[in-house]
Design a protein around this motif. Structure first.
Motif, short mmCIF file in Angstrom:
data_model
loop_
_atom_site.label_atom_id
_atom_site.label_comp_id
_atom_site.label_asym_id
_atom_site.label_seq_id
_atom_site.Cartn_x
_atom_site.Cartn_y
_atom_site.Cartn_z
N GLN A 68 0.85 -1.20 0.00
CA GLN A 68 0.00 0.00 0.00
C GLN A 68 0.88 1.24 0.00
O GLN A 68 1.84 1.34 0.77
CB GLN A 68 -0.90 0.00 1.24
CG GLN A 68 -1.71 1.28 1.43
CD GLN A 68 -2.52 1.24 2.72
OE1 GLN A 68 -3.32 0.34 2.94
NE2 GLN A 68 -2.28 2.21 3.58
N GLY A 69 0.59 2.18 -0.89
CA GLY A 69 1.32 3.44 -0.92
C GLY A 69 2.60 3.37 -1.74
O GLY A 69 2.77 2.54 -2.63
N THR A 70 3.52 4.26 -1.40
CA THR A 70 4.79 4.40 -2.10
C THR A 70 5.92 4.49 -1.07
O THR A 70 5.77 5.18 -0.07
CB THR A 70 4.81 5.67 -2.97
OG1 THR A 70 3.71 5.63 -3.89
CG2 THR A 70 6.11 5.78 -3.75
N VAL A 71 7.02 3.81 -1.35
CA VAL A 71 8.15 3.82 -0.42
C VAL A 71 9.45 3.99 -1.18
O VAL A 71 9.67 3.33 -2.20
CB VAL A 71 8.22 2.51 0.41
CG1 VAL A 71 9.44 2.53 1.33
CG2 VAL A 71 6.95 2.31 1.22
N GLU A 72 10.31 4.87 -0.69
CA GLU A 72 11.64 5.00 -1.24
C GLU A 72 12.62 4.29 -0.30
O GLU A 72 12.61 4.53 0.90
CB GLU A 72 12.03 6.47 -1.35
CG GLU A 72 13.45 6.67 -1.89
CD GLU A 72 13.97 8.06 -1.60
OE1 GLU A 72 13.69 8.97 -2.40
OE2 GLU A 72 14.63 8.24 -0.55
N ILE A 73 13.43 3.41 -0.87
CA ILE A 73 14.42 2.69 -0.08
C ILE A 73 15.81 3.08 -0.57
O ILE A 73 16.10 3.01 -1.77
CB ILE A 73 14.23 1.16 -0.18
CG1 ILE A 73 12.84 0.77 0.35
CG2 ILE A 73 15.32 0.42 0.59
CD1 ILE A 73 12.53 -0.71 0.25
N SER A 74 16.66 3.51 0.36
CA SER A 74 18.03 3.88 0.03
C SER A 74 18.99 2.87 0.62
O SER A 74 18.91 2.56 1.81
CB SER A 74 18.35 5.27 0.60
OG SER A 74 17.47 6.25 0.09
N VAL A 75 19.88 2.33 -0.20
CA VAL A 75 20.86 1.35 0.26
C VAL A 75 22.09 1.42 -0.64
O VAL A 75 21.97 1.54 -1.86
CB VAL A 75 20.25 -0.07 0.27
CG1 VAL A 75 19.75 -0.48 -1.10
CG2 VAL A 75 21.24 -1.09 0.80
N ASP A 76 23.25 1.37 -0.04
CA ASP A 76 24.51 1.41 -0.79
C ASP A 76 24.60 2.60 -1.75
O ASP A 76 25.07 2.48 -2.88
CB ASP A 76 24.70 0.12 -1.58
CG ASP A 76 25.22 -1.01 -0.70
OD1 ASP A 76 25.82 -0.71 0.35
OD2 ASP A 76 25.02 -2.18 -1.06
N GLY A 77 24.11 3.77 -1.34
CA GLY A 77 24.21 4.95 -2.16
C GLY A 77 23.24 5.01 -3.31
O GLY A 77 23.31 5.91 -4.14
N GLN A 78 22.31 4.06 -3.38
CA GLN A 78 21.30 4.07 -4.44
C GLN A 78 19.91 4.14 -3.82
O GLN A 78 19.69 3.67 -2.71
CB GLN A 78 21.42 2.81 -5.31
CG GLN A 78 22.74 2.72 -6.06
CD GLN A 78 22.81 1.49 -6.95
OE1 GLN A 78 22.22 0.46 -6.64
NE2 GLN A 78 23.54 1.60 -8.05
#
Length: 236
Positions: A185-195
């Protein structure tokens, strides 16, 4: 003030659209207490359930003493204040999700080793209204375990919820840990290893979680995710 580093090489996974945003997360203010740093910011939100508090405390004391660690030594290894560790062991304070992760990593045990409280066999019905949830300090990030608290395990299943326009910073998990996360549900931004990866409803992301990573909800509605956490069998 913490800032997620910007990156120039964006990538996409499973159709997820990469974005470049400057995400900031402000750490709660710290005070002094008995000559030590205050541990107020390490305590879960006041609305969080308290039924896991004594369970975590008993497990922490057992695992710590089994390893011959003093509270002072564990504090240095985990980065959690000695005062907070003492309060957790006494069952007087509910730790945040991030604090439990810090302790589990320092002790070299799965997350479930600190929240397990029973041994059972056969089918087990996990009622939603009786679920045990852990929260962040501000109460905007919650985690519900979708597995019985019977024993530590190498694979764990969670339901995660992130409030609108909120950010949750996660420390590195034990070496070899993998996260497989899908947005329901919804929108999520995931940041990992500089990306950074922007996941819409139905998108999934698999990544090595033994490095710091960040979940961010850029929308005005709550985001819901399901997470499968897999630990390396060779991890300590």
């Amino acid at each position: 003030m913490k800032s997620v580093r910007q990156n120039s090489g964006l990538a996409s996974v499973n159709g997820a659209v990469p974005v470049a945003l400057d995400v900031h997360h402000e750490k709660a203010g710290e005070q002094e207490m008995d000559g030590e740093e205050a541990w107020t910011y390490e305590v879960a939100h006041s609305d969080s359930p308290a039924d896991l508090t004594p369970v975590v405390g008993e497990n922490l004391r057992r695992l710590r003493t089994r390893r011959g660690l003093s509270l002072e030594r564990l504090s240095k290894v985990s980065g959690v204040s000695r005062a907070m560790l003492g309060q957790i062991e006494l069952g007087r304070s509910a730790p945040t999700i991030n604090v439990v992760w810090k302790i589990a990593r320092a002790l070299g045990v799965p997350f479930s080793a600190l929240i397990s409280n029973r041994v059972s066999s056969g089918p087990m019905l996990l009622r939603c209204d009786r679920a045990k949830r852990l929260t962040s300090h501000d109460g905007k990030f919650t985690s519900r375990a979708l597995f019985p608290f019977d024993a530590p395990r190498t694979v764990e299943f969670y339901e995660l919820r992130l409030a609108p326009l909120s950010v949750e910073e996660a420390d590195a998990h034990p070496p070899g840990t993998t996260e497989n996360i899908v947005v329901s549900q919804g929108t999520v931004e995931i940041s990992v290893d500089g990306q950074r990866y922007l996941l819409a409803t139905g998108d999934a992301l698999v990544f090595q979680a033994d490095t710091p990573h960040v979940y961010r909800n850029p929308a005005n509605v709550e985001a819901q995710m399901y997470l499968v956490m897999t630990y390396s069998l060779s991890a300590p």
